[in-house]
Design a protein around this motif. Sequence first.
Motif, PDB file in Angstrom:
ATOM      1  N   PHE A 189       0.812  -1.224   0.000  1.00 31.90           N
ATOM      2  CA  PHE A 189       0.000   0.000   0.000  1.00 31.90           C
ATOM      3  C   PHE A 189       0.844   1.271   0.000  1.00 31.90           C
ATOM      4  CE2 PHE A 189      -2.858  -3.248   1.516  1.00 31.90           C
ATOM      5  CZ  PHE A 189      -4.037  -2.948   0.847  1.00 31.90           C
ATOM      6  N   VAL A 209       0.228   4.234  -2.617  1.00 30.43           N
ATOM      7  CA  VAL A 209      -1.179   4.407  -2.993  1.00 30.43           C
ATOM      8  C   VAL A 209      -1.590   5.853  -2.767  1.00 30.43           C
ATOM      9  CG1 VAL A 209      -3.559   3.821  -2.374  1.00 30.43           C
ATOM     10  CG2 VAL A 209      -1.846   2.009  -2.610  1.00 30.43           C
ATOM     11  N   TRP A 234      -7.863   6.053  -2.544  1.00 30.15           N
ATOM     12  CA  TRP A 234      -8.469   5.012  -1.722  1.00 30.15           C
ATOM     13  C   TRP A 234      -9.956   4.970  -2.044  1.00 30.15           C
ATOM     14  CZ3 TRP A 234      -4.762   2.567   1.234  1.00 30.15           C
ATOM     15  CH2 TRP A 234      -3.531   3.243   1.347  1.00 30.15           C
ATOM     16  N   PHE A 254     -13.659   3.202  -1.733  1.00 30.81           N
ATOM     17  CA  PHE A 254     -14.440   2.373  -0.828  1.00 30.81           C
ATOM     18  C   PHE A 254     -15.852   2.153  -1.355  1.00 30.81           C
ATOM     19  CE2 PHE A 254     -11.248   4.503   1.712  1.00 30.81           C
ATOM     20  CZ  PHE A 254     -10.828   3.541   2.616  1.00 30.81           C
ATOM     21  N   ILE A 277      -9.336   6.830   8.169  1.00 32.20           N
ATOM     22  CA  ILE A 277      -9.548   7.351   6.819  1.00 32.20           C
ATOM     23  C   ILE A 277      -8.865   8.702   6.665  1.00 32.20           C
ATOM     24  CG2 ILE A 277     -11.291   8.258   5.225  1.00 32.20           C
ATOM     25  CD1 ILE A 277     -13.147   6.027   6.130  1.00 32.20           C
ATOM     26  N   LEU A 314      -5.087   8.429   5.947  1.00 32.13           N
ATOM     27  CA  LEU A 314      -4.619   7.884   4.669  1.00 32.13           C
ATOM     28  C   LEU A 314      -4.107   9.008   3.776  1.00 32.13           C
ATOM     29  CD1 LEU A 314      -7.530   5.405   3.878  1.00 32.13           C
ATOM     30  CD2 LEU A 314      -5.211   4.768   4.587  1.00 32.13           C
ATOM     31  N   LYS A 361      -9.707  10.219  -1.322  1.00 34.48           N
ATOM     32  CA  LYS A 361     -10.594   9.117  -0.958  1.00 34.48           C
ATOM     33  C   LYS A 361     -11.927   9.263  -1.689  1.00 34.48           C
ATOM     34  CE  LYS A 361      -7.785   9.892   2.747  1.00 34.48           C
ATOM     35  NZ  LYS A 361      -7.341  11.095   3.489  1.00 34.48           N
ATOM     36  N   ALA A 405      -3.812   3.008  -6.725  1.00 31.08           N
ATOM     37  CA  ALA A 405      -5.122   3.023  -6.066  1.00 31.08           C
ATOM     38  C   ALA A 405      -5.360   1.710  -5.324  1.00 31.08           C
ATOM     39  CB  ALA A 405      -6.235   3.252  -7.092  1.00 31.08           C
ATOM     40  N   ALA A 406      -6.235   1.786  -4.336  1.00 26.83           N
ATOM     41  CA  ALA A 406      -6.657   0.591  -3.592  1.00 26.83           C
ATOM     42  C   ALA A 406      -8.172   0.609  -3.520  1.00 26.83           C
ATOM     43  CB  ALA A 406      -6.065   0.577  -2.189  1.00 26.83           C
ATOM     44  N   LEU A 452      -7.042  -0.489   8.193  1.00 26.43           N
ATOM     45  CA  LEU A 452      -6.508   0.821   7.825  1.00 26.43           C
ATOM     46  C   LEU A 452      -5.478   1.304   8.839  1.00 26.43           C
ATOM     47  CD1 LEU A 452      -9.723   2.649   6.546  1.00 26.43           C
ATOM     48  CD2 LEU A 452      -7.960   1.472   5.213  1.00 26.43           C
ATOM     49  N   ASN A 471      -1.846   2.350   7.709  1.00 27.22           N
ATOM     50  CA  ASN A 471      -1.278   3.657   8.058  1.00 27.22           C
ATOM     51  C   ASN A 471       0.043   3.508   8.811  1.00 27.22           C
ATOM     52  OD1 ASN A 471      -3.041   5.691   7.000  1.00 27.22           O
ATOM     53  ND2 ASN A 471      -4.593   5.099   8.492  1.00 27.22           N
TER      54      ASN A 471
END
Length: 249
Positions: free
Chosen positions: A22, A25, A28, A30, A117, A120, A124, A182-183, A239, A243
Amino acid sequence: MSDIPFISSEGPHAHLNDLRAFQGVEAWVFDLDNTLYPAHVDLFAQIDERISNYVSRLLGIAKEEARIKQKEFYRDYGTTLRGLMNEHKIDADEFLNYVHDIDYSPVPPDPELEAQIAALPGRKYIFTNGDRPHAERTAARLGVTKHFEEIFDIVAAGLLPKPNRETYDRFLKRTGVSPARAAMFEDLSRNLAVPHRLGMRTVLVVPEGTREVFREDWEMEGDEAPHVEFVTDSLSGFLKAVNGVIRAG
């Protein structure tokens, strides 16, 4: 249960257990339902019930029969909405407004998820087969709204749901996200197949206590699916671990 989720040491893709994947990245992505909030909240059960009611009323059939038909649409078209549009020419806005007229109070604020979040690096996004108002209300209950740059919903997707490749292409074109950086986080394995082919890191979010137990059906292939790189039953815990790895460099 450990705070650091992992995938089993068995399996063809066990090397991807390394969370350093990660690092780098920048986007993110979701899913919403049963991903950003845990499945045990069961918010989607309300939506599911209203979909059954809609199908029953539209087709003039009993509730039990409507539920069978609803699941057939979902299996064949990706969403019940798409099936109803294709076979019965329904109004999408009417359907979406009806099925999302639910009680959002079961979704509790999640300060830990909000913090992770927020931590990150990069942008997002919420990418959902639901509609924007539903996503906005849910994100507001969780307390995470301010951290998302955009909500890409079923309307933005031209009413074509995941896992259709065209829908992911629309998302990428609209957001400018680079798949290699990206994830994507999803509760349905099949919705991770295209992101994996595009080069995204892929994370399957499963119900609490089922991280190493997978349903063997058309909806969730399980740990043996090569497009599922990571599995967790705690999004905030996962997460937090990610992180930590990113901060460690």
